[in-house]
Design a protein around this motif. Structure first.
Motif, PDB file in Angstrom:
ATOM      1  N   VAL A  14       0.751  -1.202   0.041  1.00  7.62           N
ATOM      2  CA  VAL A  14       0.020   0.034  -0.146  1.00  7.62           C
ATOM      3  C   VAL A  14       0.854   1.223   0.091  1.00  7.62           C
ATOM      4  CG1 VAL A  14      -1.775   1.269   1.608  1.00  7.62           C
ATOM      5  CG2 VAL A  14      -1.950  -1.191   0.993  1.00  7.62           C
ATOM      6  N   THR A  15       1.868   1.301   0.658  1.00  4.02           N
ATOM      7  CA  THR A  15       3.019   2.370   0.701  1.00  4.02           C
ATOM      8  C   THR A  15       2.952   3.142  -0.475  1.00  4.02           C
ATOM      9  OG1 THR A  15       3.803   1.559   2.798  1.00  4.02           O
ATOM     10  CG2 THR A  15       4.970   3.365   1.555  1.00  4.02           C
ATOM     11  N   PRO A  16       3.529   2.512  -1.557  1.00  2.00           N
ATOM     12  CA  PRO A  16       4.022   3.164  -2.797  1.00  2.00           C
ATOM     13  C   PRO A  16       2.657   3.798  -3.420  1.00  2.00           C
ATOM     14  CG  PRO A  16       4.814   1.016  -2.771  1.00  2.00           C
ATOM     15  CD  PRO A  16       4.147   1.098  -1.719  1.00  2.00           C
ATOM     16  N   LYS A  17       1.383   3.339  -3.108  1.00  2.00           N
ATOM     17  CA  LYS A  17       0.537   3.928  -3.705  1.00  2.00           C
ATOM     18  C   LYS A  17      -0.273   5.143  -3.089  1.00  2.00           C
ATOM     19  CE  LYS A  17      -0.105   0.357  -6.338  1.00  2.00           C
ATOM     20  NZ  LYS A  17       0.353   0.315  -7.481  1.00  2.00           N
ATOM     21  N   VAL A  18       0.182   5.182  -2.039  1.00  2.00           N
ATOM     22  CA  VAL A  18      -0.545   6.241  -1.033  1.00  2.00           C
ATOM     23  C   VAL A  18       0.780   7.498  -0.635  1.00  2.00           C
ATOM     24  CG1 VAL A  18      -1.919   5.143   0.133  1.00  2.00           C
ATOM     25  CG2 VAL A  18       0.048   5.460   1.267  1.00  2.00           C
ATOM     26  N   ALA A  19       1.860   7.133  -0.920  1.00  2.00           N
ATOM     27  CA  ALA A  19       2.975   8.116  -1.136  1.00  2.00           C
ATOM     28  C   ALA A  19       3.152   9.354  -1.704  1.00  2.00           C
ATOM     29  CB  ALA A  19       4.673   7.389  -1.479  1.00  2.00           C
ATOM     30  N   PRO A  20       2.385   9.331  -3.026  1.00  2.00           N
ATOM     31  CA  PRO A  20       2.127  10.851  -3.466  1.00  2.00           C
ATOM     32  C   PRO A  20       1.493  11.525  -2.934  1.00  2.00           C
ATOM     33  CG  PRO A  20       2.330   8.972  -5.273  1.00  2.00           C
ATOM     34  CD  PRO A  20       2.362   8.194  -3.925  1.00  2.00           C
ATOM     35  N   ALA A  21       0.145  10.851  -2.519  1.00  2.00           N
ATOM     36  CA  ALA A  21      -0.868  11.811  -1.680  1.00  2.00           C
ATOM     37  C   ALA A  21      -0.129  12.390  -0.267  1.00  2.00           C
ATOM     38  CB  ALA A  21      -2.016  11.206  -1.394  1.00  2.00           C
ATOM     39  N   ILE A  22       0.761  11.471   0.231  1.00  2.00           N
ATOM     40  CA  ILE A  22       1.202  11.953   1.717  1.00  2.00           C
ATOM     41  C   ILE A  22       2.274  12.969   1.378  1.00  2.00           C
ATOM     42  CG2 ILE A  22       2.599  11.101   3.357  1.00  2.00           C
ATOM     43  CD1 ILE A  22       1.540   8.334   3.309  1.00  2.00           C
ATOM     44  N   ALA A  23       2.903  12.813   0.252  1.00  2.00           N
ATOM     45  CA  ALA A  23       4.003  13.853   0.278  1.00  2.00           C
ATOM     46  C   ALA A  23       3.278  15.359  -0.351  1.00  2.00           C
ATOM     47  CB  ALA A  23       4.904  13.333  -1.210  1.00  2.00           C
ATOM     48  N   LEU A  28       1.467  20.798   1.463  1.00  2.00           N
ATOM     49  CA  LEU A  28       0.434  21.688   2.000  1.00  2.00           C
ATOM     50  C   LEU A  28       0.266  22.203   3.303  1.00  2.00           C
ATOM     51  CD1 LEU A  28      -2.339  23.052   0.997  1.00  2.00           C
ATOM     52  CD2 LEU A  28      -3.714  21.024   1.284  1.00  2.00           C
ATOM     53  N   ILE A  29       0.469  21.189   4.190  1.00  2.26           N
ATOM     54  CA  ILE A  29       0.402  21.441   5.485  1.00  2.26           C
ATOM     55  C   ILE A  29       1.474  22.243   6.285  1.00  2.26           C
ATOM     56  CG2 ILE A  29       0.392  20.230   8.139  1.00  2.26           C
ATOM     57  CD1 ILE A  29      -0.930  17.885   6.776  1.00  2.26           C
ATOM     58  N   LEU A  30       2.647  21.905   5.676  1.00  3.08           N
ATOM     59  CA  LEU A  30       3.958  22.781   5.919  1.00  3.08           C
ATOM     60  C   LEU A  30       3.571  24.220   5.549  1.00  3.08           C
ATOM     61  CD1 LEU A  30       6.794  20.111   5.354  1.00  3.08           C
ATOM     62  CD2 LEU A  30       5.899  21.048   7.486  1.00  3.08           C
ATOM     63  N   LEU A  99      -7.535  28.249  -2.963  1.00  3.43           N
ATOM     64  CA  LEU A  99      -6.426  27.897  -3.816  1.00  3.43           C
ATOM     65  C   LEU A  99      -5.503  27.192  -3.421  1.00  3.43           C
ATOM     66  CD1 LEU A  99      -5.033  29.163  -6.427  1.00  3.43           C
ATOM     67  CD2 LEU A  99      -3.965  31.104  -5.197  1.00  3.43           C
ATOM     68  N   PRO A 100      -4.846  26.972  -2.467  1.00  3.07           N
ATOM     69  CA  PRO A 100      -3.855  25.871  -1.978  1.00  3.07           C
ATOM     70  C   PRO A 100      -4.371  24.436  -2.154  1.00  3.07           C
ATOM     71  CG  PRO A 100      -4.008  27.759  -0.316  1.00  3.07           C
ATOM     72  CD  PRO A 100      -4.945  28.019  -1.190  1.00  3.07           C
ATOM     73  N   ILE A 101      -5.793  24.461  -1.837  1.00  2.00           N
ATOM     74  CA  ILE A 101      -6.276  23.153  -2.062  1.00  2.00           C
ATOM     75  C   ILE A 101      -6.490  22.666  -3.669  1.00  2.00           C
ATOM     76  CG2 ILE A 101      -8.585  21.936  -1.684  1.00  2.00           C
ATOM     77  CD1 ILE A 101      -8.644  23.170   0.915  1.00  2.00           C
TER      78      ILE A 101
END
Length: 203
Positions: A14-23, A28-30, A99-101
């Protein structure tokens, strides 16, 4: 010999599939944290992010247009860095979330598009490797079976030859022990000459 099957953990799948969204979500959070700490409407901070993003994009363009088709990995890394800096700059400068979203959604879609291309290539390479491995394993198995049959045939021939030699020797010994055995009479009858044996003369 059958190779043991390796069961990968679900997290590794699962990790490779969700890594782009997490990145992209992390960027955005930072950016919003930076916004809350004084980056909102800060021209200096915005200019810094614009310069950094433009520099990364320029480096990516040079890497892509390099000699011999360019370095795809370096170019992709540079463009990803440029997009990250642009997203962080917008998230830090603007005072609202729409705009950020929106930029986060676009960046996530682009990253998934690039990742999907890599995943397809990786799947093709993996399938080709497994196919070649299977072919080599079948070829080796065929060669081993042929060699085993050949060795078995040679063993059977040697065993048959030994049995025949043993039977022939037994027959010769038995025939020589018969009373009235005359090797000369067999030779005159046209049979192959037998080795000379010492026979007792009758008086």
């Amino acid at each position: 010999m059958n190779e043991p099957l390796i069961q990968r953990h679900w997290a590794a799948l699962v990790t490779p599939k969700v890594a782009p969204a997490i990145a992209t979500s992390t960027v955005l959070i930072l950016g919003r944290i930076w916004n809350a700490n004084g980056a909102e409407h800060s021209t200096g901070n915005a200019a810094l992010m614009v310069v950094l993003a433009a520099g990364a994009a320029t480096a990516g363009a040079f890497a892509a247009a390099g000699r011999g088709g360019g370095d795809g990995v370096l170019a992709g890394t540079a463009f990803a860095t440029s997009g990250t800096l642009a997203l962080a700059g917008v998230a830090g400068y603007t005072d609202g979330l729409p705009l950020p979203i929106l930029l986060w959604a676009v960046a996530t879609a682009v990253v998934y598009g690039l990742a999907a291309r890599y995943w397809r290539t990786d799947r093709r390479d993996t399938a080709a490797f497994e196919r070649q491995t299977t072919i080599r394993r079948e070829e080796h198995g065929h060669v081993e079976r042929v060699e085993a049959l050949r060795a078995g045939a040679q063993i059977e021939v040697a065993r048959s030859g030994a049995a025949y030699a043993e039977q022939l020797a037994t027959a010769l010994i038995t025939r020589a022990a018969l009373p009235g055995f005359n090797p000369q009479a067999l030779t005159e009858a046209g049979l192959p000459e037998l080795p000379a044996t010492d026979t007792p003369k009758e008086h």
